[in-house]
Design a protein around this motif. Structure first.
Motif, short mmCIF file in Angstrom:
data_model
loop_
_atom_site.label_atom_id
_atom_site.label_comp_id
_atom_site.label_asym_id
_atom_site.label_seq_id
_atom_site.Cartn_x
_atom_site.Cartn_y
_atom_site.Cartn_z
N LEU A 1 -2.07 7.03 3.68
CA LEU A 1 -1.34 8.32 4.16
C LEU A 1 0.43 7.71 5.38
O LEU A 1 0.58 8.78 5.65
CB LEU A 1 -2.14 9.46 4.35
N ILE A 2 0.55 6.79 5.38
CA ILE A 2 1.29 6.51 6.12
C ILE A 2 2.21 6.34 5.53
O ILE A 2 2.72 5.33 4.56
CB ILE A 2 1.13 4.79 6.90
N ILE A 3 3.50 7.06 6.27
CA ILE A 3 4.82 7.20 5.64
C ILE A 3 5.91 6.17 6.36
O ILE A 3 6.27 6.72 7.42
CB ILE A 3 5.11 8.24 5.11
N GLU A 4 5.74 4.61 6.06
CA GLU A 4 6.75 4.21 6.81
C GLU A 4 8.07 3.80 6.67
O GLU A 4 9.14 3.70 7.30
CB GLU A 4 6.49 2.30 7.66
N GLY A 5 8.31 4.46 5.59
CA GLY A 5 9.81 5.00 4.89
C GLY A 5 10.75 6.06 5.55
O GLY A 5 11.30 6.66 4.40
N TYR A 6 10.31 7.12 6.31
CA TYR A 6 10.39 7.75 6.05
C TYR A 6 11.61 8.24 6.89
O TYR A 6 12.50 8.94 6.86
CB TYR A 6 9.29 8.91 7.23
N ASP A 7 12.32 6.92 7.53
CA ASP A 7 13.68 7.32 8.34
C ASP A 7 14.45 7.17 7.02
O ASP A 7 15.69 7.80 6.86
CB ASP A 7 13.97 6.08 9.07
N THR A 8 14.27 6.70 5.96
CA THR A 8 15.22 6.39 5.11
C THR A 8 15.09 8.03 4.08
O THR A 8 16.02 8.43 3.62
CB THR A 8 14.92 5.02 3.86
N MET B 1 7.92 9.74 -2.74
CA MET B 1 8.77 8.74 -2.24
C MET B 1 8.86 7.35 -1.84
O MET B 1 9.71 6.67 -1.69
CB MET B 1 9.60 9.68 -1.36
N ASN B 2 7.34 7.10 -0.45
CA ASN B 2 7.56 6.38 0.11
C ASN B 2 7.18 4.97 -0.38
O ASN B 2 7.65 3.16 0.09
CB ASN B 2 6.43 6.27 1.19
N ASP B 3 7.14 4.99 -1.77
CA ASP B 3 6.34 3.67 -2.79
C ASP B 3 7.36 3.54 -2.67
O ASP B 3 7.65 2.76 -3.52
CB ASP B 3 4.79 4.35 -3.79
N MET B 4 8.37 4.52 -3.79
CA MET B 4 9.82 4.43 -4.47
C MET B 4 10.09 3.67 -3.48
O MET B 4 11.15 2.43 -4.11
CB MET B 4 9.85 5.65 -4.95
N ILE B 5 10.22 4.09 -2.58
CA ILE B 5 11.64 3.12 -1.12
C ILE B 5 10.91 1.89 -1.27
O ILE B 5 12.36 0.58 -1.41
CB ILE B 5 11.39 3.90 -0.16
N LYS B 6 10.23 1.75 -1.42
CA LYS B 6 8.90 0.12 -1.26
C LYS B 6 9.45 -0.77 -1.82
O LYS B 6 9.69 -1.84 -1.87
CB LYS B 6 7.87 0.02 -0.77
N HIS B 7 9.77 -0.49 -3.30
CA HIS B 7 9.70 -0.97 -4.43
C HIS B 7 11.53 -1.10 -4.31
O HIS B 7 12.05 -1.82 -4.99
CB HIS B 7 9.33 -0.23 -5.83
N LYS B 8 12.23 -0.32 -3.89
CA LYS B 8 13.78 -0.02 -4.53
C LYS B 8 14.56 -0.93 -3.61
O LYS B 8 15.88 -1.09 -3.78
CB LYS B 8 13.98 1.49 -4.87
#
Lengths: 580, 580
Positions: B268-275, B366-373
């Motif tokens: 549940l950690i969302i490290e992409g929240y800034d993006t 969204m977080n997973d998507m960011i990690k890949h994109k």
């Protein structure tokens, strides 16, 4: 009125008034919050802006420039710890009485004390080290507030400059967006024709009866001394030379007194007094009736002993405005008067004061003897290095001297010369920090500057070389590299802490400085002989740019050489005093 | 009793008590006045002393060490402006809550305010930036005064450490002669068996009714968020992961939250929240009912907009002791409780709280998507650089992150990994000063440290490399060299101040750093590809020593690349939110 209009007019009026009040240079360290100030300074056509990325270096650069130019220099930085990097130079400026106008950008009130980024408490953050702190109002282009902005700008320059000069801080709360609109009409236009707060400042002159009270105490004194510590007023040269001539009185002159260079008469200038007074036996033969000191306390430690050993002599300290700079705590009569004025008045009013010729003669003879005996042979010692700098010194040169050993070496070995020029150093708090930047600042307006300093002092402020590169400022550095802290070898620590000495006091750096000098576009040369030093110095002055001449010495040999020379001199001095 | 006896016993008792109270490291900057302290620290067998010549660097070195070691580090310097060079690090320590025990040597009272050399006013010179200031008494070996010395030492350590940690200053008036006599008997012997002032400190735990008052407000909230800003307590990882799991609630994790590394569950950690939050359109789709924040305010600027755009949500900030760190000024409920305790209590007491699965799902997707994109292709961008550091990060590594762009890049590109380790930075006041020294301090006890920083930040603190050389400290530096201040290209200044932009904001240094790196005995390499960066990082960790890998980027291209990626991501995020 839009935010941007308020911002643009308010800051433009402020900056314009700083310029009208006499600020010709501003040193800017980049940042976002300070954008309105930086851009407005850059946009103003009558002020030169210098960009320096390291705020510690920037503040010392401004200090050196203000010292050499003898006028206030402005500083601009962004909010946060940027401001704290100014602290060392602000303290030095406070004690050495150098005018600086420090402009710190800040977050507005609603972003303070709430964990906002890069927001620290900047209110009175320099404590008592600024002559004046003012928290500026938020930008506002109402007529009243534009007058306020001009008024504060004018006051800042005047306060930094007046009386004992020193730093002032204005703190600017600034809201986003931060970019002014310079296309707005008449942003520089002032409501007044001249400076907003013009000033006419008098100098302190003694009432005649006060002067008489002083001079009447001196008339029986046949063994008096004038002493001049660090000060930068070159008008003073002629006046003290005249007074000395009139009274036939020796003048002990600190290297930073500006009395060792210039066209004034130097017959009575005793630049070798530190060496003379080093010997306890010699000091016992020299019992002054009175001393009148000008300027700050001289660098010489033996001079302090000399004061302490003569509790019954009369002691006067002349201060242009105010101050209590007398660390021996000897009871002292303070003369609050312009020093030039005091000398001139004294020459006119003191027909009956004259020293015993024998007293003055002995000082002059000892001084002459030292000049001939100190520098013998052709070893490349730290002493000989200063002596060569002394020989090649040209008119309008400026010698900037690092603290710790160099200032003491210059005290000992830089003899009087007739060339015009200044000798400067940071003797307010005597730090080794910021010396390179200060010297670069002193050189920024085109003066030929030689910086003499040790390797620790050089290391401490290597960042100062960047601004020299950036603006192509000419600076010749004579680097005495004895790989560590040379001064400690003269102190009790050297004997009594032997197992920790090298780690805690000797502190060898083991650095080959040629690398970093190359990075900053400088020319580096290791100097191995007196002849080479002389030639290379002359080449350096001709070639310009950043020139570093490195003289490698040995800390232990240096102490031994000094001690041997002192013994040698002591014998000759006692001969002159008839005491051998 | 002789002066030397008073000095020796008093200082020895003080130093010994510091050591007994938990100080294991002292950072000493050389000087004469501080001799009693320096020598006594060097003589004590249970404390490690580090010598650092530049006091600005010394203080940041101590700060980095204290951060990594999680215990107070002592600092010693001499009188004068040496002390002022500590100011930036003291301010950073105050705001980032790092314990430092600052010991400043001073002239005795009779040499203050009288123009004595190297004497400045050191009383309360750090203003409100120290938790405690105390002017020590003159050395005195009477029983009462030795107890006083121990008592103050014990208090200094305890005060620096307790509650919100921070710096304390003790100022020592010291008279000459300054060398203690370590041959005197029983100088370390204490009057007490244990620490002089032992302490037993409780942690704040909420009364059950207070906890219920909080939890009852949350039970209708189906769209909640936990947010974790900068903090260094790794005990917190498990507890927040458990709470997140229990409530099925997303955890927005700042790069300095210590939640992106470690063995805890990261579902549940969302490290992409800034993006995610960068897009206004996306933010409009995400309306939280409540946020509970731990740690300081995150670095993310979009997160601040997010708070400001949701005035009606409930907002809680957890502070272990005290504080008001909420720069948006949103009305906020402050929870003064140990964060671990608060999580544990909440897990136990909150059976009825659960988020809407769709809400949590969207964040995770969204977080997973960011990690890949985000990281596509094999260009060596600033983003890819962080991504490689992320890939090669090993257990027990420590990543130290410079301010300005690097911390933002790490926020964006350093994704969660299961390796243990810390990510640290100086986010108290967000300065670019002292970063190298802080990282060297964090590496001093043998941790494998990678420092990511930009060229301006590197330049500002080049002196910090010297202590790495001196003590052979391993440090791998990844230097993003875009020849200037990259962050400004993202700000309005870039567009609106075009004619002054490069001079005032871009500020290219034009330096070839290989020279100075060689001077400090480091290995320097310019990295040109992702593959090379990866290999070289692995070599650097293996080889040890000072390793600088320089990645050259272009400020303009960097902005364009970021903007292109943000647009790209925004589309995908809106898809996930069903809004494309």
């Amino acid at each position: 009125m839009s935010h941007q209009e308020n911002l643009t007019y308010y800051v433009a009026q402020f900056v314009d008034e700083l310029v009208r009040s006499g600020i010709k240079d501003v040193v800017i360290s980049p940042g976002s919050r300070s954008t309105p100030l930086s851009l407005t300074f850059a946009e103003h056509t009558s002020i030169r802006h210098w960009v320096n990325l390291d705020e510690r270096s920037a503040a010392f650069f401004a200090l050196g420039m203000a010292k050499e130019q003898k006028r206030p220099v402005a500083l601009v930085c962004t909010s946060g710890t940027a401001t704290a990097n100014y602290y060392p130079a602000i303290i030095e400026a406070f004690y050495s009485r150098v005018p600086l106008v420090v402009l710190t950008a800040d977050r507005p009130h609603e972003l303070r004390d709430v964990g906002a980024p890069q927001a620290i408490d900047q209110i009175k953050m320099y404590g008592d080290y600024v002559k004046w702190f003012h928290e500026m109002a938020l930008p506002d282009k109402s007529e009243a507030m534009l007058n306020y902005a001009r008024s504060m700008a004018s006051r800042a320059v005047s306060t930094a400059h007046q009386g004992n000069p020193g730093p002032v801080q204005l703190n600017f709360p600034l809201r986003e967006p931060l970019v002014p609109d310079f296309s707005l009409p008449n942003i520089w236009e002032s409501s007044t024709k001249d400076v907003y707060l013009p000033y006419f400042s008098g100098k302190r002159t003694l009432y005649e009866n006060k002067l008489k009270m002083i001079l009447s105490q001196l008339k029986d004194g046949k063994q008096g001394l004038l002493v001049c510590g660090p000060q930068t007023d070159i008008r003073f040269r002629e006046s003290i030379a005249q007074l000395a001539d009139k009274w036939n009185i020796p003048v002990l002159a600190d290297p930073l007194s500006q009395l060792r260079t210039g066209r004034h008469s130097k017959e009575l200038i005793i630049e070798g007094y530190d060496t003379i007074l080093k010997s306890e036996k010699v000091r016992k033969q020299l019992k002054p009736d009175f001393i009148i000191r000008f300027g700050a306390m001289p660098v010489s430690k033996p001079y302090r002993f000399f004061i302490e050993e003569n509790p019954h002599m009369l002691h006067f300290v002349v201060e242009a405005y105010e101050g209590f700079r007398e660390p021996t705590l000897k009871n002292t009569q303070y003369i609050y008067s312009d020093p030039v004025e005091f000398c001139t008045q004294s020459v006119q009013q003191s027909s009956s004061i004259e020293m015993d010729p024998d007293w003055t003669d002995k000082w002059v003879k000892m001084n002459d003897m030292i000049k001939h005996k100190w520098i013998e042979g052709d070893e490349l010692t730290e002493g000989h290095t200063v002596s060569i700098i002394n020989q090649v010194y040209q008119d309008n040169h400026l010698l900037f001297v690092g603290n710790s050993m160099p200032i003491r070496d210059v005290d000992t070995f830089f003899t009087t010369i007739d060339r015009e020029g200044l000798i400067l150093g940071n003797r307010g708090a005597n730090g080794i920090d910021g010396t390179v930047s200060s010297a670069v600042g002193a050189a920024a307006h085109g003066k030929k500057v030689t910086l003499l300093l040790g390797d620790l002092t050089f290391f401490h402020d290597l960042n100062g070389l960047h601004i020299a590169k950036q603006y192509g400022i000419d600076l010749t550095i004579v680097l005495i590299n004895n790989n560590g802290g040379g001064i400690f070898s003269f102190l009790p620590q050297a004997k009594e802490s032997s197992n920790h000495f090298e780690v805690l006091f000797g502190t060898p750096l083991d650095l080959e400085f040629n690398h970093v000098i190359t990075m900053y576009g400088g020319h580096h040369e290791k100097v191995e002989s007196l002849e080479q030093l002389k030639e290379s110095l002359n080449h350096a002055y001709q070639d310009g740019g950043l020139q570093v001449l490195e003289v490698q010495t040995d800390r232990r040999e240096n102490v031994e050489w000094h001690r041997k020379q002192w013994d040698h001199i002591e014998k000759h001095a006692l001969d002159i005093l008839g005491e051998s």
